[in-house]
Scaffold this motif. Structure first.
Motif, mmCIF file in Angstrom:
data_model
loop_
_atom_site.group_PDB
_atom_site.id
_atom_site.type_symbol
_atom_site.label_atom_id
_atom_site.label_comp_id
_atom_site.label_asym_id
_atom_site.label_seq_id
_atom_site.Cartn_x
_atom_site.Cartn_y
_atom_site.Cartn_z
ATOM 1 N N LEU A 1 -93.921 -33.781 -6.311
ATOM 2 C CA LEU A 1 -92.475 -33.938 -6.381
ATOM 3 C C LEU A 1 -91.889 -34.020 -4.972
ATOM 4 O O LEU A 1 -92.387 -33.394 -4.035
ATOM 5 C CB LEU A 1 -91.851 -32.767 -7.147
ATOM 6 N N ASP A 2 -90.830 -34.792 -4.843
ATOM 7 C CA ASP A 2 -90.186 -34.962 -3.541
ATOM 8 C C ASP A 2 -89.463 -33.688 -3.112
ATOM 9 O O ASP A 2 -89.114 -32.843 -3.923
ATOM 10 C CB ASP A 2 -89.169 -36.113 -3.602
ATOM 11 N N ASP A 3 -89.214 -33.570 -1.813
ATOM 12 C CA ASP A 3 -88.342 -32.551 -1.219
ATOM 13 C C ASP A 3 -88.969 -31.165 -1.133
ATOM 14 O O ASP A 3 -88.280 -30.152 -1.217
ATOM 15 C CB ASP A 3 -87.004 -32.480 -1.950
ATOM 16 N N GLY A 4 -90.285 -31.107 -0.960
ATOM 17 C CA GLY A 4 -90.957 -29.854 -0.630
ATOM 18 C C GLY A 4 -90.666 -28.716 -1.585
ATOM 19 O O GLY A 4 -90.782 -28.849 -2.805
ATOM 20 N N GLU A 5 -90.238 -27.594 -1.023
ATOM 21 C CA GLU A 5 -90.017 -26.384 -1.815
ATOM 22 C C GLU A 5 -88.949 -26.585 -2.883
ATOM 23 O O GLU A 5 -88.964 -25.934 -3.931
ATOM 24 C CB GLU A 5 -89.620 -25.238 -0.881
ATOM 25 N N GLY A 6 -88.007 -27.494 -2.633
ATOM 26 C CA GLY A 6 -86.929 -27.725 -3.604
ATOM 27 C C GLY A 6 -87.283 -28.695 -4.701
ATOM 28 O O GLY A 6 -86.454 -28.988 -5.571
ATOM 29 N N GLY A 7 -88.519 -29.211 -4.712
ATOM 30 C CA GLY A 7 -88.880 -30.260 -5.643
ATOM 31 C C GLY A 7 -88.751 -29.885 -7.106
ATOM 32 O O GLY A 7 -88.266 -30.682 -7.923
ATOM 33 N N LEU A 8 -89.178 -28.673 -7.459
ATOM 34 C CA LEU A 8 -89.118 -28.282 -8.869
ATOM 35 C C LEU A 8 -87.675 -28.122 -9.329
ATOM 36 O O LEU A 8 -87.324 -28.532 -10.439
ATOM 37 C CB LEU A 8 -89.897 -26.994 -9.116
ATOM 38 N N GLU A 9 -86.828 -27.571 -8.477
ATOM 39 C CA GLU A 9 -85.422 -27.410 -8.856
ATOM 40 C C GLU A 9 -84.769 -28.767 -9.080
ATOM 41 O O GLU A 9 -84.005 -28.951 -10.037
ATOM 42 C CB GLU A 9 -84.667 -26.624 -7.777
ATOM 43 N N HIS A 10 -85.056 -29.732 -8.219
ATOM 44 C CA HIS A 10 -84.509 -31.073 -8.420
ATOM 45 C C HIS A 10 -85.034 -31.672 -9.723
ATOM 46 O O HIS A 10 -84.285 -32.349 -10.447
ATOM 47 C CB HIS A 10 -84.898 -31.984 -7.254
ATOM 48 N N TRP A 11 -86.314 -31.438 -10.028
ATOM 49 C CA TRP A 11 -86.891 -31.945 -11.267
ATOM 50 C C TRP A 11 -86.171 -31.337 -12.476
ATOM 51 O O TRP A 11 -85.828 -32.055 -13.431
ATOM 52 C CB TRP A 11 -88.380 -31.616 -11.321
ATOM 53 N N LEU A 12 -85.941 -30.044 -12.437
ATOM 54 C CA LEU A 12 -85.251 -29.389 -13.546
ATOM 55 C C LEU A 12 -83.834 -29.922 -13.701
ATOM 56 O O LEU A 12 -83.360 -30.146 -14.821
ATOM 57 C CB LEU A 12 -85.233 -27.871 -13.321
ATOM 58 N N ASP A 13 -83.144 -30.138 -12.586
ATOM 59 C CA ASP A 13 -81.797 -30.706 -12.653
ATOM 60 C C ASP A 13 -81.817 -32.106 -13.260
ATOM 61 O O ASP A 13 -80.969 -32.450 -14.093
ATOM 62 C CB ASP A 13 -81.193 -30.804 -11.236
ATOM 63 N N ALA A 14 -82.794 -32.923 -12.842
ATOM 64 C CA ALA A 14 -82.823 -34.325 -13.260
ATOM 65 C C ALA A 14 -83.301 -34.513 -14.686
ATOM 66 O O ALA A 14 -82.786 -35.365 -15.419
ATOM 67 C CB ALA A 14 -83.711 -35.131 -12.304
ATOM 68 N N TRP B 1 -94.462 -29.136 -4.798
ATOM 69 C CA TRP B 1 -94.721 -28.888 -6.211
ATOM 70 C C TRP B 1 -95.488 -30.077 -6.789
ATOM 71 O O TRP B 1 -95.205 -31.229 -6.463
ATOM 72 C CB TRP B 1 -93.410 -28.705 -6.972
ATOM 73 N N ILE B 2 -96.465 -29.775 -7.638
ATOM 74 C CA ILE B 2 -97.273 -30.803 -8.290
ATOM 75 C C ILE B 2 -97.047 -30.686 -9.801
ATOM 76 O O ILE B 2 -97.563 -29.772 -10.449
ATOM 77 C CB ILE B 2 -98.777 -30.647 -7.977
ATOM 78 N N ALA B 3 -96.250 -31.585 -10.352
ATOM 79 C CA ALA B 3 -95.945 -31.535 -11.790
ATOM 80 C C ALA B 3 -97.165 -31.956 -12.605
ATOM 81 O O ALA B 3 -97.885 -32.887 -12.237
ATOM 82 C CB ALA B 3 -94.765 -32.445 -12.109
ATOM 83 N N ASP B 4 -97.385 -31.288 -13.721
ATOM 84 C CA ASP B 4 -98.566 -31.542 -14.558
ATOM 85 C C ASP B 4 -98.291 -32.687 -15.538
ATOM 86 O O ASP B 4 -98.230 -32.514 -16.751
ATOM 87 C CB ASP B 4 -99.017 -30.272 -15.282
ATOM 88 N N TYR B 5 -98.175 -33.885 -14.969
ATOM 89 C CA TYR B 5 -97.906 -35.072 -15.772
ATOM 90 C C TYR B 5 -99.178 -35.559 -16.471
ATOM 91 O O TYR B 5 -100.275 -35.527 -15.907
ATOM 92 C CB TYR B 5 -97.391 -36.207 -14.881
ATOM 93 N N ARG B 6 -98.988 -36.054 -17.700
ATOM 94 C CA ARG B 6 -100.019 -36.808 -18.422
ATOM 95 C C ARG B 6 -99.332 -38.057 -18.944
ATOM 96 O O ARG B 6 -98.283 -37.984 -19.591
ATOM 97 C CB ARG B 6 -100.605 -36.009 -19.593
ATOM 98 N N ARG B 7 -99.889 -39.223 -18.675
ATOM 99 C CA ARG B 7 -99.208 -40.462 -19.011
ATOM 100 C C ARG B 7 -99.995 -41.276 -20.034
ATOM 101 O O ARG B 7 -101.230 -41.289 -20.030
ATOM 102 C CB ARG B 7 -99.000 -41.324 -17.761
ATOM 103 N N LEU B 8 -99.243 -41.952 -20.880
ATOM 104 C CA LEU B 8 -99.794 -42.895 -21.846
ATOM 105 C C LEU B 8 -99.402 -44.292 -21.376
ATOM 106 O O LEU B 8 -98.215 -44.619 -21.293
ATOM 107 C CB LEU B 8 -99.228 -42.619 -23.239
ATOM 108 N N ARG B 9 -100.386 -45.102 -21.030
ATOM 109 C CA ARG B 9 -100.150 -46.458 -20.535
ATOM 110 C C ARG B 9 -100.810 -47.444 -21.489
ATOM 111 O O ARG B 9 -101.946 -47.215 -21.911
ATOM 112 C CB ARG B 9 -100.702 -46.617 -19.118
ATOM 113 N N PHE B 10 -100.114 -48.546 -21.805
ATOM 114 C CA PHE B 10 -100.684 -49.480 -22.777
ATOM 115 C C PHE B 10 -100.184 -50.897 -22.560
ATOM 116 O O PHE B 10 -99.150 -51.139 -21.921
ATOM 117 C CB PHE B 10 -100.363 -49.032 -24.210
#
Length: 261
Positions: free
Chosen positions: A194-207, A242-251
């Motif tokens: 996630l972008d913005d270092g330590e603030g990345g998770l908070e930005h993710w939650l906001d978005a 922060w490293i978000a635990d993404y799993r993606r479905l691509r088709f």
């Protein structure tokens, strides 16, 4: 049951702090392989970055999104491209197109049969549907933390859950039921910095998770964010990002391929 809270979109935050969404979506554009003069719809276009990439490759691409804020920002950034406010569940076109493309949007559309119907009606025979979105157990760790924290506020996170994260078998079955042939589909882990270092998770939650915290005043909401961060820090924070635990479905799927005439 509590009525789900709709996600509000902040186009400025999306562009300034969530830019990795478009960066990582460029691989989906490669799978689409747009050709000069093709007519393509970018479904859930956000602020238009990938619509622009597709148009630069010579295709005629129209971006559609349910969020007027996102569409307004896209029009400002790319005035030569057409962008329209449309709901992916029910959009209709005057003329069929060659392809429908979507990146990081279909998991916000909780009635997938209606979305696939809209895509089917938008395509001509042999048209392509190429997309990537959240797959089964996407952001599973983050969701568990949100649910645990909100439980202490008397909020049932599942009643507010806006996401649809299917398995390969589930989504391929929905496509095939409406006349698509699935040419390729993959569910894969994609840990995402996630972008913005330590603030990345908070930005993710906001978005992306604002609907879970709706009704909380600003101070308790920030406290809830901090508690989520504490629960996730050991697993998802590496000391710098922060490293978000993404799993993606691509088709990639084709409408009507192989039908007997």
């Amino acid at each position: 049951m509590e009525k789900p809270v709709n996600q509000g979109w902040n186009a400025g935050l999306y562009d300034s702090k969530i830019g990795y969404v478009s960066r990582l979506g460029k691989g989906v554009v490669e799978l689409l392989n747009p050709q000069p003069n093709e007519r393509i719809i970018d479904l859930g276009c956000g602020t238009g970055d990938l619509t622009h990439v597709i148009a630069q490759l010579g295709a005629s691409c129209i971006g559609i999104d349910e969020s007027a804020d996102m569409v307004g920002k896209a029009r400002h950034k790319y005035p030569s491209i057409s962008f329209e406010v449309m709901d992916g569940h029910e959009f209709r076109l005057d003329k069929p197109v060659d392809a429908v493309f979507s990146n990081a949007a279909l998991h916000w559309m909780k009635q997938p049969e209606r979305v696939i119907e809209s895509v089917r009606l938008a395509l001509h025979e042999g048209g392509r549907f190429v997309a990537e979105f959240g797959g089964k157990r996407n952001v599973g760790r983050i969701y568990e933390a949100i649910a645990k924290v909100l439980g202490d506020y008397g909020i049932d996170a599942e009643e507010r859950n806006p996401w649809y994260f299917p398995s390969v078998s589930e989504y391929s079955g929905l496509l095939e039921a409406q006349g698509f042939e699935v040419r390729w589909m993959e569910l894969y882990d994609r840990p995402t910095e996630l972008d913005d270092g330590e603030g990345g998770l908070e930005h993710w939650l906001d978005a992306f998770a604002g609907m879970f915290f709706a009704g909380l005043a600003e101070e308790p909401k920030r406290e809830a964010y901090a508690r989520c961060s504490k629960l996730l820090e050991r697993e998802l924070y590496n000391g710098q990002h922060w490293i978000a635990d993404y799993r993606r479905l691509r088709f990639s799927a084709v409408l009507g391929a192989g039908r007997m005439i």
